[in-house]
Structures are given as structure tokens and as C-alpha cells.
Motif scaffolding. Structure first.
Motif, PDB file in Angstrom:
ATOM      1  N   UNK A   1       0.840  -1.201   0.000  1.00  0.00           N
ATOM      2  CA  UNK A   1       0.000   0.000   0.000  1.00  0.00           C
ATOM      3  C   UNK A   1       0.877   1.254   0.000  1.00  0.00           C
ATOM      4  N   UNK A   2       1.868   1.270   0.872  1.00  0.00           N
ATOM      5  CA  UNK A   2       2.781   2.403   0.972  1.00  0.00           C
ATOM      6  C   UNK A   2       4.201   1.845   1.105  1.00  0.00           C
ATOM      7  N   UNK A   3       5.008   1.944   0.052  1.00  0.00           N
ATOM      8  CA  UNK A   3       6.348   1.349   0.080  1.00  0.00           C
ATOM      9  C   UNK A   3       7.235   1.870   1.202  1.00  0.00           C
ATOM     10  N   UNK A   4       7.052   3.148   1.586  1.00  0.00           N
ATOM     11  CA  UNK A   4       7.857   3.730   2.654  1.00  0.00           C
ATOM     12  C   UNK A   4       6.971   4.572   3.562  1.00  0.00           C
ATOM     13  N   UNK A   5       7.485   4.883   4.736  1.00  0.00           N
ATOM     14  CA  UNK A   5       6.760   5.766   5.640  1.00  0.00           C
ATOM     15  C   UNK A   5       6.563   7.137   5.011  1.00  0.00           C
ATOM     16  N   UNK A   6       7.554   7.619   4.247  1.00  0.00           N
ATOM     17  CA  UNK A   6       7.422   8.929   3.623  1.00  0.00           C
ATOM     18  C   UNK A   6       6.297   8.949   2.589  1.00  0.00           C
TER      19      UNK A   6
ATOM     20  N   UNK B   1       0.923  11.051   1.415  1.00  0.00           N
ATOM     21  CA  UNK B   1      -0.493  10.832   1.128  1.00  0.00           C
ATOM     22  C   UNK B   1      -1.369  11.466   2.199  1.00  0.00           C
ATOM     23  N   UNK B   2      -0.947  11.356   3.466  1.00  0.00           N
ATOM     24  CA  UNK B   2      -1.702  11.964   4.559  1.00  0.00           C
ATOM     25  C   UNK B   2      -1.736  13.480   4.425  1.00  0.00           C
ATOM     26  N   UNK B   3      -0.585  14.060   4.152  1.00  0.00           N
ATOM     27  CA  UNK B   3      -0.508  15.519   4.035  1.00  0.00           C
ATOM     28  C   UNK B   3      -1.388  16.010   2.891  1.00  0.00           C
TER      29      UNK B   3
END
Length: 238
Positions: free
Chosen positions: A58-63, A68-70
């Protein structure tokens, strides 16, 4: 085969959308409980009963998750304040500014985690993508604020004062280009004035979101309203 592939794909997409939203919700909660550094893909995976590898699909990295959140949070905020502004007649320039400001405060108090994400301390180690995590939403927000200054510049009895030494080179090229395209008749000082306007909107709301204002006043809403009315008067829109 063809009669089942459509519904199967649709169901898979719905499940993926639900999981993506759950990941974002948990990430914001982790941040509210432990600060920006508490967002961890492994922690989210444990809470959802997933393997870390599955979450990386879903999200390869925390960044990637943070970006996406921002984008989601900033877009939600901008859509909220724009809707409040546009609900007032175009000729009601003071009312449109006040509606934007009140909607900004209401959204921020209802979404404190989102407010902290986009306006709080930087997330340790976070590297935003080139151009920022939410460039379109940021551009819309800035253009909206400059629009209030443009209204004052064109329709107030006297244009609001701006700094004599302001220059277009004071601002990032993308911001300067966007403003000059949208408002070709405005001087660069109008952008500086819009940033000061944003600072006055943001300041009291930030104190309130972070819990610093209630110890000083029982009615932060009245304090904020008075500040925004002073902004309107300073722009000559009253």
C-alpha cells in the motif's frame, strides 16, 4: 470468465480502498498519541494484523504514507474553507474573508491531528517529494488568501499599505508565477500582506489547538472573531 471479473475486481478495489483509509486513520492516531515520530509502518501493520510486507504494497515507505496523509489533510482543509467562502455573495468581500477564517478555525479544532501534521513540527526524517506533498492544495490556499488582498486592493476606499521594499524575488518562483498569473495587477507587496494575513489567522488557532489558549480566556472564539474583524478593517473591507 468475463461475467465475474468485473465484480471481483470492484470488490478487490473496495477492500484496498478501505484498507488504505484504515492505514491513514491509524497513522493519524499514532501521531496524536506519540507525536509525529510515532508513525511507523510496522506499528500500523501490527495493529491491523498484517505483515509489514503486505503493508508495503500500500505504501512502500513511511514517507509515501506521510505524503499521502498531508495531501489528504491539506485538500480537506482547502475544500472546507473554499466552500465557506463561496457560500457568501461575491460582493460581500468582508463576509467571504470572515467565512474562510471561521471555517479554518472550525476545521482545525475538529481535526487537531491533521492540523499538527501540516502546521506542526516537521516529522523527523521525513523527505517530501519534489514540489512538496500537497502542491495543488497549498497553491489554492495561497491564491485564496491573495484573493482577499486583491479584493481590498481593487475595491477598498484606499489600498492597504504594503512594504516598499517587497520584490517578486522574495518569494519562491512557483508561488510568484502563480500569483502573477491569477492577479496580474497586484504588486509583490500584496503577497507579503497575504502571508501576514495567514499568520494572523494561524496564530490564535495554533495556540488553541495546542491547548495554550483556554488557560487565558474562556471564550477563544470571541478572541479569534475580534482578531479577524480587525483584519477586515485593516484591509479596508469593512
Amino acid at each position: 470468465m468475463s461475467t465475474t471479473s468485473g465484480p471481483t475486481t470492484s470488490r478487490r478495489e473496495r477492500l484496498r480502498t478501505q484498507a488504505t483509509q484504515e492505514i491513514k486513520t491509524i497513522a493519524l492516531r499514532l501521531m496524536s498519541e506519540g507525536g509525529p515520530g510515532a508513525i511507523s509502518l510496522r506499528a500500523i501493520a501490527r495493529e491491523m494484523g498484517m505483515t509489514a510486507g503486505a503493508l508495503y504494497s500500500y505504501f512502500p515507505t513511511r514517507d509515501d504514507l506521510l505524503s499521502a496523509l498531508i495531501e489528504d489533510v491539506y485538500t480537506s482543509l482547502v475544500e472546507t474553507v473554499e466552500a465557506a467562502r463561496d457560500a457568501r455573495p461575491t460582493a460581500d468581500r468582508a463576509g467571504r474573508l470572515l467565512a474562510w477564517a471561521e471555517a479554518f478555525r472550525d476545521w482545525s479544532l475538529a481535526n487537531p491531528e491533521g492540523f499538527r501534521l501540516i502546521y506542526g513540527d516537521p516529522v523527523p526524517g521525513y523527505q517530501p517529494p519534489p514540489g512538496g506533498a500537497a502542491p495543488q492544495a497549498e497553491h489554492r490556499a495561497c491564491t485564496g488568501l491573495v484573493g482577499f488582498v486583491a479584493d481590498a486592493w481593487r475595491h477598498a476606499d484606499a489600498p492597504p499599505p504594503t512594504g516598499d521594499d517587497d520584490d517578486w524575488s522574495d518569494f519562491p518562483p512557483a508561488l510568484a508565477a502563480g500569483v502573477r498569473e491569477a492577479f496580474p495587477d497586484l504588486p509583490p507587496g500584496a503577497v507579503a500582506l497575504a502571508l501576514r494575513l495567514w499568520g494572523r489567522m494561524h496564530g490564535l488557532v495554533a495556540l488553541e489547538v495546542h491547548g495554550h489558549l483556554l488557560a487565558q480566556t474562556r471564550h477563544p472564539d470571541k478572541l479569534y472573531r475580534a482578531e479577524m474583524l480587525d483584519v477586515v478593517r485593516s484591509l479596508g473591507l469593512a
